[in-house]
Structure formats: C-alpha cells, structure tokens
Design a protein around this motif. Structure first.
Motif, mmCIF file in Angstrom:
data_model
loop_
_atom_site.group_PDB
_atom_site.id
_atom_site.type_symbol
_atom_site.label_atom_id
_atom_site.label_comp_id
_atom_site.label_asym_id
_atom_site.label_seq_id
_atom_site.Cartn_x
_atom_site.Cartn_y
_atom_site.Cartn_z
ATOM 1 N N PHE A 126 -2.535 -5.579 -9.582
ATOM 2 C CA PHE A 126 -2.093 -4.191 -9.708
ATOM 3 C C PHE A 126 -3.604 -3.444 -9.379
ATOM 4 O O PHE A 126 -4.222 -3.587 -10.014
ATOM 5 C CB PHE A 126 -1.458 -3.540 -10.707
ATOM 6 C CG PHE A 126 -0.018 -4.009 -10.800
ATOM 7 C CD1 PHE A 126 0.918 -3.444 -10.155
ATOM 8 C CD2 PHE A 126 0.246 -5.222 -11.632
ATOM 9 C CE1 PHE A 126 2.346 -3.953 -9.978
ATOM 10 C CE2 PHE A 126 1.427 -5.814 -11.780
ATOM 11 C CZ PHE A 126 2.554 -5.036 -10.873
ATOM 12 N N THR A 127 -3.593 -2.455 -8.594
ATOM 13 C CA THR A 127 -5.010 -1.932 -8.293
ATOM 14 C C THR A 127 -4.697 -0.371 -7.698
ATOM 15 O O THR A 127 -3.554 -0.249 -7.301
ATOM 16 C CB THR A 127 -5.867 -2.626 -6.997
ATOM 17 O OG1 THR A 127 -6.802 -1.903 -6.816
ATOM 18 C CG2 THR A 127 -5.007 -2.924 -5.820
ATOM 19 N N ASN A 128 -5.874 0.389 -7.641
ATOM 20 C CA ASN A 128 -5.526 1.711 -6.980
ATOM 21 C C ASN A 128 -6.386 1.871 -5.961
ATOM 22 O O ASN A 128 -6.581 2.808 -5.026
ATOM 23 C CB ASN A 128 -5.729 2.749 -7.898
ATOM 24 C CG ASN A 128 -7.086 2.769 -8.725
ATOM 25 O OD1 ASN A 128 -7.980 1.809 -8.152
ATOM 26 N ND2 ASN A 128 -7.361 3.924 -9.627
ATOM 27 N N ASP A 129 -6.795 0.743 -5.090
ATOM 28 C CA ASP A 129 -7.761 0.684 -4.178
ATOM 29 C C ASP A 129 -7.169 0.075 -3.182
ATOM 30 O O ASP A 129 -7.080 -1.280 -3.126
ATOM 31 C CB ASP A 129 -9.013 -0.095 -4.631
ATOM 32 C CG ASP A 129 -10.124 -0.247 -3.545
ATOM 33 O OD1 ASP A 129 -9.703 0.432 -2.407
ATOM 34 O OD2 ASP A 129 -11.292 -0.632 -3.592
ATOM 35 N N PRO A 130 -6.655 0.797 -1.828
ATOM 36 C CA PRO A 130 -5.917 -0.008 -0.750
ATOM 37 C C PRO A 130 -6.860 -0.747 0.075
ATOM 38 O O PRO A 130 -6.224 -1.946 0.544
ATOM 39 C CB PRO A 130 -5.578 1.455 -0.090
ATOM 40 C CG PRO A 130 -6.523 2.663 -0.532
ATOM 41 C CD PRO A 130 -6.648 2.163 -1.897
ATOM 42 N N VAL A 137 0.771 -1.092 -0.044
ATOM 43 C CA VAL A 137 -0.030 0.184 0.171
ATOM 44 C C VAL A 137 0.960 1.143 -0.082
ATOM 45 O O VAL A 137 1.640 1.565 1.041
ATOM 46 C CB VAL A 137 -0.870 0.031 1.374
ATOM 47 C CG1 VAL A 137 -1.906 1.221 1.247
ATOM 48 C CG2 VAL A 137 -1.838 -1.314 1.306
ATOM 49 N N GLY A 138 1.001 2.085 -1.244
ATOM 50 C CA GLY A 138 1.610 2.996 -1.107
ATOM 51 C C GLY A 138 2.279 3.472 -2.402
ATOM 52 O O GLY A 138 1.783 3.351 -3.490
ATOM 53 N N ASP A 139 3.459 4.070 -2.496
ATOM 54 C CA ASP A 139 3.893 4.801 -3.767
ATOM 55 C C ASP A 139 4.482 3.536 -4.388
ATOM 56 O O ASP A 139 5.134 2.539 -4.238
ATOM 57 C CB ASP A 139 5.278 5.451 -3.182
ATOM 58 C CG ASP A 139 6.046 6.371 -4.120
ATOM 59 O OD1 ASP A 139 5.135 6.618 -5.517
ATOM 60 O OD2 ASP A 139 7.053 6.751 -4.033
ATOM 61 N N ALA A 181 -1.141 -1.787 -4.415
ATOM 62 C CA ALA A 181 -2.084 -0.726 -4.667
ATOM 63 C C ALA A 181 -1.222 0.428 -4.555
ATOM 64 O O ALA A 181 -0.748 0.965 -3.388
ATOM 65 C CB ALA A 181 -3.147 -0.622 -3.353
ATOM 66 N N CYS A 182 -1.192 1.454 -5.332
ATOM 67 C CA CYS A 182 -0.915 2.671 -5.440
ATOM 68 C C CYS A 182 -1.806 3.870 -5.924
ATOM 69 O O CYS A 182 -2.643 3.481 -6.741
ATOM 70 C CB CYS A 182 0.300 2.816 -6.439
ATOM 71 S SG CYS A 182 1.680 1.700 -6.588
#
Ligand code: CP
Ligand code: NVA
Length: 307
Positions: free
Chosen positions: A205-209, A156-158, A180-181
């Motif tokens: 790969f996702t953008n949802d933490p 979870v992060g950069d 997740a980024c």
C-alpha cells in the motif's frame, strides 16, 4: 448447502481457478455457436438499488444464453421500497426463483438477504465489494497475458469497492498487487488487515502513484467518486491530483503495460482520453468477459461446484 458469492473471501483458490477455466471454455463454445442450455427452467432475480449497464445486461444475457430466465426488479418497484423487511422478501423470493443477484449501497443488506434465503445470493456490487467484476477482470488478464502469476498489478485511485475486491483476490490467489490511493481516500483498515493476515508478502500500500506503476504489467483505475459519493466529486478532484492514469504516468510502467478500468469511465478525471481510446488496452474485453464469467458463476452456484 447453498453457497453465496458476497465477497471473494467466500472462494478458495481452487474455486477461482475453476471459474476462470469454465468461463474461458464457455466463451470459446459460445463463439463457436454452441449454446449450452445448462440453466433451462431456472430463474435469476436481479434486485438493483443502484444504476448499472454492464452488470445487469451481462447477468441477463448470461442467463438467457444458458436457457434460463432473468427477472429484473428495481428496488423502487418492489415492496422493499414500502419497507417490507429484507428477511421476508428473501424468504418469499426463495420460493419463486433459483438465484438472486443484488446491487445495493450497504453491504449488510446482501448479507441479510443471503442469511434469510434458501437460494444462492450474488453480490452484483455493494459499497464494499464488486467480486464478479474482479473475477472477469482476472479472466481478461489470463487471456491477454497468458496467466496472472509473476505480473505486477497496480491500482491507482480511490480506496473503493473495486480495489477491495482486488485485495481480497490477491490475498486468496497470491497476486502481486500494489495499491496507490491519495491520503484520506485509502482502503479501509479492516480490508487491509484481513488481507495481510492471509498473505503478507504480495500486497503493498502506498500514496505514490508513480511508485505504484513502476514496472507494472497491469494498471487498473476506477472513478474517483463511486455511486453514492458523487456530491464529493469537486473535493476529490483536488485530492486526486497526480492520480490520473495518463501517458506520462504510464511511461514508468512496462512497455507492454495493459490498462484496465471496470467502466463507466470519466475521461479527464481518473483516466485520460488518449489512454481510454488506446487500442492496446482491454476495457471492452473486460466488459464482454463479465457475461462469460457470470455464466460460470451462475452455473456453479445454481447447479453446484464446477469439477
Ligand atoms: N463495471 C460495472 O459494474 O458496470 P455497471 O455499473 O454498468 O454494471
Ligand atoms: N466504484 C464504482 C464502480 C462502478 C462499476 C462505483 O461503485 O460506482
């Protein structure tokens, strides 16, 4: 032929297993008071162009405990800062020392040193990768969870150097990894493509933490602005909203979730104070294990592969 460790894609699965086994063995032996002077008479050079506490001290103490000698050189104190070409420095150092660990901004600099050295070169962190960190972190997972198979690991992060090395590791040894980024701070597409060519099924790969940490066994985070990106911090604090690893986010993970961070941590940004101070997490073991893993890496590169 000499071997380097510039990225985890330099290793085969068997190399990972050998390093985990050996680092755990060296840790046990050290804790029983057995001093393995395997590198007596050998020298390790350290050229660091960025700051470091853990990696530098772990490499120096690893070398000393194995009977060898570390030589720390900040880039500013050498002729590198007066523009001596990397290829000349690499050839000269190869005549003095047995191994070189480097921390640089541009990854191509460690590659240039490796190409021009006759000694092994180790990446001690570049803008692109942090391979030794992830080797010691998986060692920590093995110690606490009994292995790394069938575990869901969530980043979870950069989309930074540390996650790049996680992705490399996942593609070689088959970890179940969800990354997740936030939008615009995701992982470089070259890293993603290289990983997916090797191993399609186990890296998501996702953008949802929240989705990433769902039922996770391990949640890993790192600073939102790495060394060199600090001037973007205020912009990133806005973009990374919702990506803080805190009790609320972790309520979606498994009950015995283990939180990891390579450190240094920024409390109140990527991780909350209470999670960082929670005794069930393993940040300090991660830091310690860098010393044991560095020993195994140094032994295998200087003396030859561990059988
Ligand atoms: N985790 C890590 O590499 O820490 P340092 O920057 O202190 O070496
Ligand atoms: N991503 C961080 C890791 C520090 C150990 C950085 O490069 O600054």
């Amino acid at each position: 032929m000499k071997k380097d460790l510039l990225s985890l894609l330099d290793l085969e699965k068997e190399d990972f297993v050998a390093l985990f086994t050996r680092a755990l063995q060296l840790k046990k032996r050290y804790n029983r008071g057995i001093l393995d002077k395997l590198l007596a008479g050998k020298s390790l050079g350290l050229i660091f162009d960025k700051k470091s506490t853990r990696t530098r001290v772990a490499f120096e103490t690893a070398m000393i405990q194995l009977g060898g000698h570390p030589i720390y050189m900040s880039a500013q104190d050498t002729q590198i800062s007066r523009n001596e070409p990397a290829k000349d420095t690499a050839r000269v150092l190869s005549r003095y020392i047995d191994c070189l660990a480097m921390r640089t901004f541009d990854h191509s600099l460690v590659e240039e040193f490796a190409q021009n050295s006759t000694i092994p070169v180790i990446n001690a962190l570049t803008d692109s990768f942090h391979p030794c960190q992830i080797l010691s972190d998986i060692m920590t997972i093995i110690e606490h969870k009994g292995g790394y198979k069938n575990l869901k690991i969530a980043w979870v992060g950069d989309g930074n150097n540390v996650v790049n090395s996680w992705i490399n590791a996942a593609s070689v040894i088959g970890l179940d990894l969800v990354v997740a980024c936030p939008d615009n701070y995701g992982v470089n597409h070259h890293i993603i493509e290289a990983a997916l060519v090797k191993n399609k099924n186990n890296i998501v790969f996702t953008n949802d933490p929240k989705e990433a940490v769902k039922n996770a066994d391990v949640v890993y985070t790192d600073v939102w602005a790495s060394m060199g990106d600090e001037n973007e911090l205020s912009k990133r604090i806005i973009a990374f909203k919702g990506f803080q690893v805190n009790k609320d986010l972790l309520s979606r993970a498994k009950q015995d979730v283990m939180v990891m961070h390579c450190l240094p941590a920024h409390r109140g940004e990527e991780i909350s104070e209470d999670v960082l101070e929670d005794e069930n997490n393993v940040f300090w073991d991660q830091a310690e294990n860098k010393r044991h893993m560095h020993k195994a890496i140094l032994e295998s590169l200087i003396l030859g592969p561990i059988k």
